[in-house]
Design an enzyme around this catalytic site. Sequence first.
Site, PDB file in Angstrom:
ATOM      1  N   ASP A 143       0.812  -1.224   0.000  1.00  0.00           N
ATOM      2  CA  ASP A 143       0.000   0.000   0.000  1.00  0.00           C
ATOM      3  C   ASP A 143       0.843   1.270   0.000  1.00  0.00           C
ATOM      4  O   ASP A 143       0.338   2.346  -0.320  1.00  0.00           O
ATOM      5  CB  ASP A 143      -0.938   0.021   1.206  1.00  0.00           C
ATOM      6  N   ARG A 191      -7.157   0.934   0.234  1.00  0.00           N
ATOM      7  CA  ARG A 191      -8.326   1.339   1.017  1.00  0.00           C
ATOM      8  C   ARG A 191      -8.470   2.854   1.063  1.00  0.00           C
ATOM      9  O   ARG A 191      -9.490   3.422   0.679  1.00  0.00           O
ATOM     10  CB  ARG A 191      -8.209   0.766   2.426  1.00  0.00           C
TER      11      ARG A 191
END
Length: 415
Positions: A143, A191
């Site tokens: 991420d 996310r």
Amino acid sequence: MKRNVIVGQSGGPTAAINSSLAGVYRTAKDRGAKKVYGMLHGIQGLLQERYIDLSEHITNELDAELLKRTPAAYLGSCRYKLPEIHEDMGVYEKIFEILNKLDIEAFIYIGGNDSMDTIKKLSDYAIITGQTVRFIGCPKTIDNDLALTDHTPGYGSAAKYIGTSVKEIICDSFCLEYNKGLVTIIEIMGRNAGWLTGAAALAKGEDSTGPDLIYLPELAFDLEKFIAKIRKLLEKKSSVVVAVSEGIRIPDGKYVCELGNSVDFVDAFGHKQLSGTAAYLANFVAGEIGCKTRAIELSTLQRSASHSASRIDILEAFQVGGAAVKAADEGDTGKMVVLERISDDPYQSTTAVKDVHKIANDEKLVPRDWVTKDGTYVTDEFVTYVKPLIQGDVSPVMVDGIPRHLYKPGFQEKL
């Protein structure tokens, strides 16, 4: 290093996570550690006294090289949230009882944001209670959202895979002609941070137009503006390819994937399981325009494709593993190793250590000025940032035409 080292892996794996493990093991042995233990399934496994002596599994240089090329967490991972110290002292007492029994000098935890929360709490408890074990975080996450580090090991390989896969999907999408056109929606992990989705822009080059639209979770997603963009693109071309983050949300904060179905699973850290964004948008486009659509979810392929790993990523992952042991051996605790970029051309980086309290439970997002004004693509600055991280290849060790990994007979059963 006079005593023993223990290392664990936590959170979602990467194609480079085991290179960091190899770096920890090699540096600890070189610095004189008597034993290097591996926690099976992170701190959760340690609480169950599940660990191995890594010297029984990494027996020679070939094993170490295979480990660097092995996807997924070799030791097994977990998503276990330690309670606050004042909420349950018993958990901490049990952990330190095990660490003291194993004569541990340094505790290295390879992971992302939530893993750094574990390092923070354990180092705080050690200081409060006068324990001598040193705790160092080793960064890992595709991420790329850890604070204070230029980038994280694992991100470069995932970005390389995404750029390559998106380019191949674009080539495929132009093979057939459809009366009303074809719209392909590619769902990419992320996310709250769009570092991975932005890497889809790497597909653009002299031989590829790249994706037509890229949507990151940092900006609110407008369905009406999205469908208008698609209509306009289909007036000019027969195939449209869109890259979207799994975490894009409409203006009221609701995830797009929640528009199609409910998100029921929530992990120990309160994170919703996100999936179905591309499927929802593909159905939405088909219903509004009547064209053919495809939904492609890259899913775990982004983090497990070790055959497409970046050489820079594998080297830096090994480097930060070694730097974590060095920091602990030199007296640091409650710190995380970070990567600092020295230059882009030629690309150079170095390691440093930063206070984990300034990193845990924080998120580094894509800067607003690295996204176009209308929020539908990333800028050249983003591409300049990511391109050095995907350079070079790591050739797999091939046996019978398939990559060989470091999984000894019976080891998976032990996990």
